[in-house]
Scaffold this motif. Structure first.
Motif, PDB file in Angstrom:
ATOM      1  N   VAL A   1      -2.381   8.653  20.035  1.00 50.24           N
ATOM      2  CA  VAL A   1      -3.460   9.076  19.167  1.00 50.24           C
ATOM      3  C   VAL A   1      -4.343   7.868  18.912  1.00 50.24           C
ATOM      4  CG1 VAL A   1      -4.064   9.965  16.899  1.00 50.24           C
ATOM      5  CG2 VAL A   1      -2.088  10.881  18.076  1.00 50.24           C
ATOM      6  N   ARG A   2      -5.607   7.964  19.289  1.00 53.57           N
ATOM      7  CA  ARG A   2      -6.557   6.877  19.084  1.00 53.57           C
ATOM      8  C   ARG A   2      -7.770   7.398  18.323  1.00 53.57           C
ATOM      9  NH1 ARG A   2      -5.845   4.567  25.060  1.00 53.57           N
ATOM     10  NH2 ARG A   2      -4.107   3.201  24.610  1.00 53.57           N
ATOM     11  N   THR A   3      -7.900   6.932  17.102  1.00 56.70           N
ATOM     12  CA  THR A   3      -9.044   7.328  16.275  1.00 56.70           C
ATOM     13  C   THR A   3      -9.669   6.099  15.629  1.00 56.70           C
ATOM     14  OG1 THR A   3      -7.643   7.689  14.346  1.00 56.70           O
ATOM     15  CG2 THR A   3      -8.040   9.588  15.772  1.00 56.70           C
ATOM     16  N   PRO A  13      -1.848  12.281   8.236  1.00 60.32           N
ATOM     17  CA  PRO A  13      -1.032  13.491   8.093  1.00 60.32           C
ATOM     18  C   PRO A  13       0.424  13.261   8.500  1.00 60.32           C
ATOM     19  CG  PRO A  13      -2.548  13.702   9.943  1.00 60.32           C
ATOM     20  CD  PRO A  13      -2.867  12.417   9.261  1.00 60.32           C
ATOM     21  N   VAL A  14       1.313  13.687   7.640  1.00 60.65           N
ATOM     22  CA  VAL A  14       2.745  13.557   7.909  1.00 60.65           C
ATOM     23  C   VAL A  14       3.144  14.378   9.136  1.00 60.65           C
ATOM     24  CG1 VAL A  14       3.510  15.412   6.383  1.00 60.65           C
ATOM     25  CG2 VAL A  14       4.995  13.457   6.781  1.00 60.65           C
ATOM     26  N   LEU A  18       5.683  15.242  14.093  1.00 57.45           N
ATOM     27  CA  LEU A  18       6.087  16.344  14.966  1.00 57.45           C
ATOM     28  C   LEU A  18       5.749  16.069  16.428  1.00 57.45           C
ATOM     29  CD1 LEU A  18       4.947  19.296  12.679  1.00 57.45           C
ATOM     30  CD2 LEU A  18       7.255  18.331  12.915  1.00 57.45           C
ATOM     31  N   LEU A  19       4.928  15.065  16.676  1.00 62.58           N
ATOM     32  CA  LEU A  19       4.570  14.683  18.048  1.00 62.58           C
ATOM     33  C   LEU A  19       5.689  13.812  18.608  1.00 62.58           C
ATOM     34  CD1 LEU A  19       0.817  13.825  17.428  1.00 62.58           C
ATOM     35  CD2 LEU A  19       1.768  15.963  18.336  1.00 62.58           C
ATOM     36  N   MET A  43       9.914   7.219  14.375  1.00 59.33           N
ATOM     37  CA  MET A  43       9.680   8.001  15.591  1.00 59.33           C
ATOM     38  C   MET A  43      10.289   7.302  16.800  1.00 59.33           C
ATOM     39  SD  MET A  43       5.884   9.500  14.842  1.00 59.33           S
ATOM     40  CE  MET A  43       5.910  10.620  16.224  1.00 59.33           C
ATOM     41  N   LYS A  44      11.050   8.031  17.564  1.00 53.25           N
ATOM     42  CA  LYS A  44      11.910   7.478  18.623  1.00 53.25           C
ATOM     43  C   LYS A  44      11.187   6.701  19.719  1.00 53.25           C
ATOM     44  CE  LYS A  44      15.821   9.520  17.276  1.00 53.25           C
ATOM     45  NZ  LYS A  44      16.423   8.823  16.198  1.00 53.25           N
ATOM     46  N   VAL A  45       9.993   7.113  20.114  1.00 51.10           N
ATOM     47  CA  VAL A  45       9.315   6.459  21.239  1.00 51.10           C
ATOM     48  C   VAL A  45       8.086   5.655  20.831  1.00 51.10           C
ATOM     49  CG1 VAL A  45      10.196   8.104  22.931  1.00 51.10           C
ATOM     50  CG2 VAL A  45       8.001   8.529  21.860  1.00 51.10           C
ATOM     51  N   LEU A  46       7.846   5.516  19.535  1.00 45.63           N
ATOM     52  CA  LEU A  46       6.668   4.790  19.060  1.00 45.63           C
ATOM     53  C   LEU A  46       6.776   3.305  19.421  1.00 45.63           C
ATOM     54  CD1 LEU A  46       4.021   5.173  17.475  1.00 45.63           C
ATOM     55  CD2 LEU A  46       5.286   4.520  15.421  1.00 45.63           C
TER      56      LEU A  46
END
Length: 119
Positions: A1-3, A13-14, A18-19, A43-46
């Motif tokens: 996610v790039r913003t 957003p929490v 879910l991603l 988060m496992k792959v962050l």
């Protein structure tokens, strides 16, 4: 996610937790505020967390994912202890400037041969 570098405001957003395959979260230089969602830390792959230049709050939890390679939290309102960062063996970038962290810097950070940026 790039913003990054938009005029986004409000809370992170929490529901991002879910991603399940989210490996990078880049939301720096916006007008985001509020408490950073604790579950995102685990988060496992962050691998990349770049949220510097907002008005985010919160603490670094002890159960953060050990997969993180780049953590950029500068220029926010994070606080608390940073001891959990000492357990990330493959950390490459760590930017914590201009927050409200306290305590001691984990000695294991100095032993991390991959760490190349520690402003």
């Amino acid at each position: 996610v790039r913003t990054a570098e938009n005029n986004l405001n409000g809370f992170i957003p929490v529901e991002l937790q879910l991603l399940k395959r989210l490996s990078a979260l880049e939301m720096q230089k916006n007008s985001l505020h509020g408490i950073f969602p604790q579950k995102i830390w685990a988060m496992k792959v962050l691998k990349l967390l770049r949220v510097k230049g907002n008005n985010l709050e919160g603490q670094i939890p002890s159960d953060l994912t050990k997969k993180l390679r780049h953590i950029m939290l500068g220029n926010n309102n994070f606080s608390g202890d940073i001891s959990a960062l000492g357990g990330i063996k493959k950390l490459i970038t760590l930017e914590l400037e201009n927050n409200n962290f306290s305590g001691t810097i984990p000695g294991t950070l100095a032993q991390n041969k991959k760490l190349s940026k520690l402003p």
